[in-house]
Design an enzyme around this catalytic site. Sequence first.
Site, mmCIF file in Angstrom:
data_model
loop_
_atom_site.group_PDB
_atom_site.id
_atom_site.type_symbol
_atom_site.label_atom_id
_atom_site.label_comp_id
_atom_site.label_asym_id
_atom_site.label_seq_id
_atom_site.Cartn_x
_atom_site.Cartn_y
_atom_site.Cartn_z
ATOM 1 N N GLY A 12 24.492 7.351 -11.154
ATOM 2 C CA GLY A 12 24.291 8.595 -10.602
ATOM 3 C C GLY A 12 25.445 9.794 -10.577
ATOM 4 O O GLY A 12 25.543 10.588 -9.761
ATOM 5 N N TYR A 154 13.973 18.246 4.879
ATOM 6 C CA TYR A 154 14.292 17.143 4.135
ATOM 7 C C TYR A 154 13.033 16.271 3.680
ATOM 8 O O TYR A 154 12.612 15.743 2.650
ATOM 9 C CB TYR A 154 15.023 16.188 5.086
ATOM 10 C CG TYR A 154 15.933 15.204 4.274
ATOM 11 C CD1 TYR A 154 16.761 15.789 3.085
ATOM 12 C CD2 TYR A 154 15.797 13.803 4.309
ATOM 13 C CE1 TYR A 154 17.491 14.695 2.408
ATOM 14 C CE2 TYR A 154 16.483 12.859 3.741
ATOM 15 C CZ TYR A 154 17.444 13.413 2.657
ATOM 16 O OH TYR A 154 18.039 12.721 1.731
ATOM 17 N N LYS A 161 13.915 7.843 1.853
ATOM 18 C CA LYS A 161 14.871 7.260 2.065
ATOM 19 C C LYS A 161 14.988 6.145 2.982
ATOM 20 O O LYS A 161 15.371 5.457 3.410
ATOM 21 C CB LYS A 161 16.183 8.157 2.940
ATOM 22 C CG LYS A 161 16.811 9.188 1.700
ATOM 23 C CD LYS A 161 17.446 8.670 0.937
ATOM 24 C CE LYS A 161 18.401 9.770 -0.031
ATOM 25 N NZ LYS A 161 18.878 9.052 -1.254
ATOM 26 N N THR A 192 26.493 19.012 -2.991
ATOM 27 C CA THR A 192 26.309 18.489 -4.404
ATOM 28 C C THR A 192 25.354 19.024 -4.938
ATOM 29 O O THR A 192 24.480 20.021 -4.325
ATOM 30 C CB THR A 192 26.352 17.021 -4.379
ATOM 31 O OG1 THR A 192 24.891 16.736 -3.856
ATOM 32 C CG2 THR A 192 27.247 16.107 -3.473
ATOM 33 N N ALA A 194 22.363 17.492 -5.930
ATOM 34 C CA ALA A 194 21.243 17.067 -5.271
ATOM 35 C C ALA A 194 20.853 17.921 -4.053
ATOM 36 O O ALA A 194 19.711 18.297 -3.818
ATOM 37 C CB ALA A 194 21.309 15.556 -4.707
HETATM 38 P P1 NAD Z 1 24.206 14.430 -7.244
HETATM 39 O O1 NAD Z 1 23.201 15.342 -7.715
HETATM 40 O O2 NAD Z 1 25.512 14.604 -7.783
HETATM 41 O O3 NAD Z 1 23.815 12.803 -7.698
HETATM 42 C C1 NAD Z 1 22.400 12.774 -7.801
HETATM 43 C C2 NAD Z 1 22.256 11.808 -8.999
HETATM 44 O O4 NAD Z 1 21.019 11.389 -9.218
HETATM 45 C C3 NAD Z 1 22.399 12.938 -10.232
HETATM 46 O O5 NAD Z 1 23.553 12.058 -11.113
HETATM 47 C C4 NAD Z 1 21.293 12.633 -10.969
HETATM 48 O O6 NAD Z 1 21.291 12.844 -12.515
HETATM 49 C C5 NAD Z 1 20.631 11.218 -10.613
HETATM 50 N N1 NAD Z 1 19.286 11.303 -10.836
HETATM 51 C C6 NAD Z 1 18.185 11.951 -10.615
HETATM 52 N N2 NAD Z 1 17.119 11.486 -11.269
HETATM 53 C C7 NAD Z 1 17.433 10.525 -11.795
HETATM 54 C C8 NAD Z 1 16.811 9.493 -12.904
HETATM 55 N N3 NAD Z 1 15.320 9.807 -13.039
HETATM 56 N N4 NAD Z 1 17.207 8.422 -13.685
HETATM 57 C C9 NAD Z 1 18.680 8.585 -13.163
HETATM 58 N N5 NAD Z 1 19.309 9.320 -12.443
HETATM 59 C C10 NAD Z 1 18.858 10.417 -11.822
HETATM 60 O O7 NAD Z 1 24.353 14.346 -5.803
HETATM 61 P P2 NAD Z 1 24.772 13.694 -4.513
HETATM 62 O O8 NAD Z 1 24.535 14.298 -3.541
HETATM 63 O O9 NAD Z 1 26.012 12.901 -5.001
HETATM 64 O O10 NAD Z 1 23.509 12.233 -4.682
HETATM 65 C C11 NAD Z 1 23.735 10.908 -4.650
HETATM 66 C C12 NAD Z 1 23.280 10.099 -3.760
HETATM 67 O O11 NAD Z 1 23.495 10.633 -2.279
HETATM 68 C C13 NAD Z 1 21.735 10.350 -3.435
HETATM 69 O O12 NAD Z 1 20.915 9.361 -3.312
HETATM 70 C C14 NAD Z 1 21.562 11.305 -2.351
HETATM 71 O O13 NAD Z 1 20.331 11.438 -1.838
HETATM 72 C C15 NAD Z 1 22.604 10.818 -1.275
HETATM 73 N N6 NAD Z 1 22.810 11.522 -0.414
HETATM 74 C C16 NAD Z 1 23.540 12.838 -0.483
HETATM 75 C C17 NAD Z 1 23.926 13.621 0.487
HETATM 76 C C18 NAD Z 1 24.529 14.906 0.303
HETATM 77 O O14 NAD Z 1 24.713 15.668 1.297
HETATM 78 N N7 NAD Z 1 24.765 15.293 -0.942
HETATM 79 C C19 NAD Z 1 23.767 12.924 1.898
HETATM 80 C C20 NAD Z 1 23.278 11.650 2.232
HETATM 81 C C21 NAD Z 1 23.202 11.019 0.861
#
Ligand code: NAD
Length: 254
Positions: A12, A154, A161, A192, A194
Amino acid sequence: MLIQGKKALIFGVANDRSIAYAIARELKNNGASIALSYGSEVLRKRVEPIHQRLEGDFLFQCDVTDDEAIARSAELVAEKWGCFDILVHSVAFANRDDLKGRYVDTSRQGFHLALDISAYSLVALCQAYEKLLNDNGSVMAMTYYGAQKVVSNYNVMGVAKAALEASVRYLAMDLGERGIRVNAISAGPLKTLAASGISGFRSILATIAERAPLRRNITQEDVGKTGLFLASELSRSITGEVFFVDAGYNIMGI
Ligand code: NAD
């Protein structure tokens, strides 16, 4: 060093704002060897320098909706490392159209896509990597408050989730026989890639800064450090849990 000599496989990383990057850095700085996986070829240019900076052992592309790609990635990991200790799932996706408006309007296709990438992929990775994970290993996934409470916009990601959090509990039961722990981190909002898909994200940040017990938002580093805790012996008897790293926001009522 808390995790000296351990091997950590991290899914990720998209750029240096990714939660996966913050966890990878923390694990590396505390003695682990790391390998990074990124989702699509277009990210390679961004991820390669990160991989170099972190002195990762190897780097590979893997779309988590593709079972064959996951199987190939497991072969690669077996070839490079044999076994490993820590699996980080930091992957999610939903159509932009499904991250605004009303949840009731979610399409079947949008629902499947979000649940497949954001929840089932954890099961698929555990399935493919179970044999390569050492006894007493640690698996962690990233979740958000919207799994448990309604957060505007969301929508389908909240439902994905919720499935992810339930999967964490069932996987904890299955893998627990070998001492492998499975937990989730419920991070507060972070800017980020996402998060950029979620409508009204800025106002969520402002609400947290105003209302959370700590009166501030969190940082990627905060999540990285919790990842280190979950990867290490310090959390040896903790499994199937969801850890909030959200400046306390989740405890608030009206
Ligand atoms: P990010 O965009 O940096 O990371 C998301 C990752 O998912 C990316 O690297 C993307 O390439 C990957 N991805 C998407 N589709 C894919 C696929 N088919 N195959 C492989 N990889 C795939 O954003 P982030 O915020 O670091 O997100 C990471 C995790 O944290 C996610 O599960 C997100 O829901 C969770 N999260 C984020 C937040 C926030 O506010 N940013 C809060 C809570 C949880």
